[in-house]
Structure formats: C-alpha cells, structure tokens
Design an enzyme around this catalytic site. Structure first.
Site, PDB file in Angstrom:
ATOM      1  N   ASP A  96       0.829  -1.210   0.000  1.00  0.00           N
ATOM      2  CA  ASP A  96       0.000   0.000   0.000  1.00  0.00           C
ATOM      3  C   ASP A  96       0.865   1.262   0.000  1.00  0.00           C
ATOM      4  O   ASP A  96       2.036   1.229   0.368  1.00  0.00           O
ATOM      5  CB  ASP A  96      -0.882   0.040   1.255  1.00  0.00           C
ATOM      6  CG  ASP A  96      -2.169  -0.773   1.104  1.00  0.00           C
ATOM      7  OD1 ASP A  96      -2.328  -1.436   0.057  1.00  0.00           O
ATOM      8  OD2 ASP A  96      -3.006  -0.740   2.024  1.00  0.00           O
ATOM      9  N   ASP A  97       0.239   2.372  -0.352  1.00  0.00           N
ATOM     10  CA  ASP A  97       0.849   3.715  -0.271  1.00  0.00           C
ATOM     11  C   ASP A  97       2.000   3.920  -1.249  1.00  0.00           C
ATOM     12  O   ASP A  97       2.884   4.743  -1.013  1.00  0.00           O
ATOM     13  CB  ASP A  97       1.338   4.033   1.162  1.00  0.00           C
ATOM     14  CG  ASP A  97       0.245   3.836   2.215  1.00  0.00           C
ATOM     15  OD1 ASP A  97      -0.941   3.821   1.845  1.00  0.00           O
ATOM     16  OD2 ASP A  97       0.577   3.718   3.398  1.00  0.00           O
TER      17      ASP A  97
ATOM     18  N   HIS B  42      -7.565   4.153   1.198  1.00  0.00           N
ATOM     19  CA  HIS B  42      -6.535   4.511   2.175  1.00  0.00           C
ATOM     20  C   HIS B  42      -7.217   4.674   3.537  1.00  0.00           C
ATOM     21  O   HIS B  42      -8.255   5.330   3.646  1.00  0.00           O
ATOM     22  CB  HIS B  42      -5.885   5.831   1.726  1.00  0.00           C
ATOM     23  CG  HIS B  42      -4.737   6.285   2.566  1.00  0.00           C
ATOM     24  ND1 HIS B  42      -3.717   5.444   2.959  1.00  0.00           N
ATOM     25  CD2 HIS B  42      -4.423   7.509   3.076  1.00  0.00           C
ATOM     26  CE1 HIS B  42      -2.826   6.140   3.671  1.00  0.00           C
ATOM     27  NE2 HIS B  42      -3.233   7.389   3.762  1.00  0.00           N
TER      28      HIS B  42
END
Length: 310
Positions: A13-14, A134
C-alpha cells in the site's frame, strides 16, 4: 488441505507516498515478496511510482485517498466539505467524525474518487484493475455506496473488504487500535451487500491488520495465512469425495514496506506522517524479503499473484 491451491496477493500500500517508500516497495517486488501495489495518486511521488511500475512491470491498482493530504480534483482544492480549516483532508479519524456529523457532501466524495481514477489512468495509461481505500475509508457508511458506484461506472472489478479472520484473538494489538480495527470490521460487514449488488468482487480472505508494522514477523504471517485457510475451508461446502477436491482460495495480504520517510519529503501534501517516518516500514520490508517466508509459500502450494491473475 493437500489439494488446496492458494493464490496470495501481497499488496504494497501507499505506493507514491515518497521516493523512499517507492524504492522499498520496488525492492520487495524484485525480491518476489510483494506481487501487487496500490497507488496514492495524491502522493508526492505518484508520478515516479507510476514510472517504476511501468519499468518493472509491477501490477498496480488505486489506493483511493479521502483522508490524508490534498484532493486531486481542482474544484475541491479550495472550498469543499472534504477539507478542514487548514485546507487539507480531515485525517483518518477526522474524516470519520465529519462523516458521522453529516458534514461531508457525498457528491464531492464521488467527484474526488472519479478524479483519482482519471489521474491514475493518466499516470499509468490504464484503469486500475482494483481499487481500495486509504485508511479503509471505502467501507464507511454512505461512502461505500458512492465508492461502489464509481467502481461500477469504470468497470473496476476488484476491491478490498477488510474482515480479518482471527483478528479478535490478536492480544498484541493495543486496545485503542483494536477499537479502530473492530470499527473497520463492522463497517466491512455492512458493506458486503452493497459491493455485491454492484457486482464488485474481492479475494476470499483479507489479512494485514494483525501483521502491521512492528507486529509483523514470519511466524505471524504464517499463522495469519493458516488461520485464514482453515476458516475458509471450514466454511466451504465439502464435496462428496474430499479426495477429488481441488479448490482455490484467494487471499490478499496488505503490507506497508518501505525505507523510512525523511521530512520534508513525502506525504500527500502535508509532509510524511509518523508511521512513514518510523522504523516499522523498514521492519516490514526486512521481514517480507526473508527467504524462509518465500520457501514457506512454496511448501504450502501458495502462488503469489495480482488481481488480474484471479
């Protein structure tokens, strides 16, 4: 369980948060430890991340962000219910508070989600095969409906539903964080019908809350996967002759590897947060690339893949 084939999507993620995060995720991908990434299009290094994904052929989807940093939709950057008095998104908890107080305009939520899909398309040259939220904003009340509409409009088939088997038995998670996770779980249960109605799909099993940051270890990942598989198999209707059965279980493991951010570089408009600057990102990276984790996948007939391989 011998005939069971497991397809494991390990999602970093991110991606796009900062150059050091990008580098860490790419290193994990090249080591065979991450098989899929989720891009923050409002991240300060999003364009760089998209280039890296192209260069290394990394399967990439969209990490829709309504809680950290700045919107990508020009019209929402100045005067919008999605912003706090400092002109940034409300934050992980602030977003939830604003939502519960009825302060968020859902048409603006939809506008921003669509702008993020469009920007993703612009950066990568294709629509995201999967799209999640998110800080798990996509399963929140009201937001879940808008999110599902956007996915359906763009023909994005896959998402993430963060319901983790065995989460309740994880006594190493501090109570305040566990409260947050249990809220995410409850929101997720209430989202299943909405996503189903819109024809959206997700892997059979989600893991990643119990293995985040300093809590990640090889044995902890193994046991999360084993717990998940046992639960999934026990829920499935068993065939008349178990020996004839060969079925596939799909799992998504959410991870956050990277080299720690060094301010002021990074973030989504406000600079990097504490988790990004902490050693916990590096700890995840170092754990994920351990050879004993890779060899465990092989002995367990676990095949790493991305959403487009499902």
């Amino acid at each position: 369980l011998r005939m069971l084939q497991v397809k494991l999507i390990v999602t970093g993620d991110d991606f796009g948060y900062c150059p050091r995060r990008n580098q860490g995720i790419v290193d994990c991908f090249l080591a065979g430890a991450v098989s899929n990434v989720s891009l923050l299009v409002n991240g300060s290094a999003a364009a760089d991340a998209a280039k890296l994904a192209r260069r290394y052929n990394i399967p990439i989807g969209l990490h829709a962000n309504l809680s950290e940093g700045s919107p990508v939709c020009e019209m929402l950057k100045t005067n919008s219910s999605l912003l706090n008095q400092d002109g940034f998104f409300h934050g992980k908890m602030g977003f939830r508070t604003a939502l519960s107080e009825g302060l968020l305009n859902m048409s603006e939520v939809k506008q921003e989600l669509k702008a993020q899909v469009e920007l993703f398309h612009e950066l990568t040259g294709h629509l995201p095969p999967h799209m999640d939220g998110h800080q798990h904003v996509h399963v929140l009340p009201e937001v879940r409906h808008v999110f599902a509409e956007v996915l359906e409009e763009y023909g994005i088939k896959y998402t993430r539903v963060p319901i983790e088997p065995g989460l309740h038995n994880c006594d190493w998670i501090p109570p305040s964080l566990m409260d947050f996770y249990l809220g995410v779980e409850e929101d997720s249960f209430n989202t299943v019908d909405v996503f189903t109605r819109h024809g959206i799909r997700w892997p059979d099993i989600y893991i990643g809350l119990s293995t985040m940051g300093k809590n990640m270890s090889v044995s902890n990942i193994w046991s999360a996967i084993d717990t998940a598989i046992v639960e999934s198999v026990s829920k499935a209707p068993s065939p008349a002759d178990p020996m004839l059965e060969s079925r596939t279980v799909t799992i998504e493991l959410m991870v956050h590897p990277g080299y720690p951010s060094v301010p002021p570089v990074g973030g989504c408009g406000e600079g990097p947060d504490d988790f990004s600057q902490s050693w916990e990102r590096l700890h995840e990276l170092q754990t994920l690339i351990k050879p004993e984790l890779q060899s465990h996948y092989k002995t367990r007939n676990i095949q790493l893949c991305s959403f487009k391989d499902l």
